[in-house]
Design a protein around this motif. Sequence first.
Motif, PDB file in Angstrom:
ATOM      1  N   PRO A   1      -0.351   3.697  -3.173  1.00 40.38           N
ATOM      2  CA  PRO A   1      -1.286   4.255  -2.187  1.00 40.38           C
ATOM      3  C   PRO A   1      -2.730   4.329  -2.664  1.00 40.38           C
ATOM      4  CG  PRO A   1       0.138   5.972  -3.092  1.00 40.38           C
ATOM      5  CD  PRO A   1       0.695   4.664  -3.565  1.00 40.38           C
TER       6      PRO A   1
ATOM      7  N   SER B   1      -5.851  -5.749   0.571  1.00 38.93           N
ATOM      8  CA  SER B   1      -6.362  -6.296   1.824  1.00 38.93           C
ATOM      9  C   SER B   1      -5.906  -7.734   1.988  1.00 38.93           C
ATOM     10  CB  SER B   1      -7.889  -6.248   1.854  1.00 38.93           C
ATOM     11  OG  SER B   1      -8.431  -7.040   0.806  1.00 38.93           O
TER      12      SER B   1
ATOM     13  N   SER C   1      -4.187   1.887  -4.270  1.00 37.52           N
ATOM     14  CA  SER C   1      -4.696   0.526  -4.401  1.00 37.52           C
ATOM     15  C   SER C   1      -5.288   0.062  -3.072  1.00 37.52           C
ATOM     16  CB  SER C   1      -3.571  -0.432  -4.800  1.00 37.52           C
ATOM     17  OG  SER C   1      -3.996  -1.781  -4.715  1.00 37.52           O
ATOM     18  N   THR C   2      -6.348  -0.693  -3.148  1.00 39.58           N
ATOM     19  CA  THR C   2      -6.914  -1.336  -1.964  1.00 39.58           C
ATOM     20  C   THR C   2      -6.303  -2.725  -1.861  1.00 39.58           C
ATOM     21  OG1 THR C   2      -8.998  -0.153  -2.249  1.00 39.58           O
ATOM     22  CG2 THR C   2      -9.015  -2.088  -0.814  1.00 39.58           C
TER      23      THR C   2
ATOM     24  N   ARG D   1       0.826  -1.220   0.000  1.00 35.62           N
ATOM     25  CA  ARG D   1       0.000   0.000   0.000  1.00 35.62           C
ATOM     26  C   ARG D   1       0.851   1.256   0.000  1.00 35.62           C
ATOM     27  NH1 ARG D   1      -3.303  -3.160   3.606  1.00 35.62           N
ATOM     28  NH2 ARG D   1      -2.295  -2.153   5.393  1.00 35.62           N
TER      29      ARG D   1
END
Length: 449
Positions: free
Chosen positions: A66, A71, A68-69, A62
């Motif tokens: 920055p 998870s 981009s998601t 991330r």
Amino acid sequence: MLKRRTVLQGALAGALLSGCSSGADQQTTGLDPGNPFDVSGEAALEVVVGEEYGGYGAPAYRRKFPHSTASASTSKKLRDVLQPRFAAGTPPDVVFNAGDKALAVGRLVKENYLADLAPVLEALAWDNENTTVQDVLLPGMLDAGRYEGSLRAINYLATVYGLWYSSQLFQKYDWDVPRTWPELLALSNEMKKAKVAPFTYAGRHPYYAFEAILTLAAKTGGHDVVKRIDNLEDGAWRDPSVTQALAAFGELAKRGLIAKGSSQFDHLGSQNRLLTSKAGLLPCGNWLENEMKPVIPVGFGLTMIGLPPLDASPALPRGLHVAPTAPLLVPEKAKNQPGGLEYVRAMLSKGVAAQVTAKSNQLTVVRGAADGLEISTALRSARDLLTAAGDQVITWYFADWYPDLGKEAGDATGAFLAGRLQADDWSTQLQAAADKLKQDDAVPKYHRD
């Protein structure tokens, strides 16, 4: 390897592998060395992990992307949760395949569900632009993930095997750590005089005793000893180095140097014998500390040593069995496959690997990642052995590739140490099992160079 805890092409591959791995050459192909897989900074990234630390690469990812998601979700039932998604063509972008219900990698490979990870090795290291990812990994750790010449998995953790002892107990009796097999036998006699059983092992899980025997065989005869076993070669189980190592452990039993009842102990029973100083030495992997942490006595000084070689001229004097586990996988049909490859690159950075070791108390395949960390005596001893081993790291894969043969090797060893099987019969039985497997066309065969 076969054990309680845990078997064991992208379109970008051609573009990346067509040149060498220097930054300049990557630039001539139009790829940014800092973004070798042309990751879209806007694309989401889904990571599913069997253990929480498998998601430690997400913050680094991330920071780099920055927008981009990225998870990471944890599931203790990867097989149940992800197998249907692979079959439906909707897998996550990355899988950290760890835990008791991990996916069967061989099955995924057979179904062509996994991307080739060779481009990751050719890329520049995440946090060192002067070298490639492959060059920051410990030697001998990649073969476990190769299937028919393609790298479909990169195993992340380095499980170190050796003999455990208590430095407190050794200091109490002024015992020296044995460096040779004769010194080990002499120490065993001193232990008996002190009413301490020299050895114990988990008789209900005899693969661990087998592990020690095969390690000793490889230290004596070299890497080819275990490669021939992996490759199902004729006569591999009758190699003199194997029979000598088996005989050495058989002599321990004949001399009464193994704790009474060991053949009936489970893993906890044998480990408790060590931790209560009723036994002086135990063959086991470096998960022992995490598994027994609540009951390790204060000041015990849990420490690992390598198996002392049988003679004065072993092929691998620093030889150490290391099993790479917990594979990182990128699905062939991942929605964001470039991001998946980049995430693997992030996990193989020294910074993320150091965080994994600090939080999980386990070693990774990233060279030097545990250096300088404040870690326990037990893990430090395993790390130092791993560092000293260098290119003498001993690996084998037959028990992952052919689980039935691995189980038979463990069972036969348990029967041998308990006096129910003679040494010649041990070799004959396992060679016959390997020969039968070799002729069975229904079982996929694997090869290591």
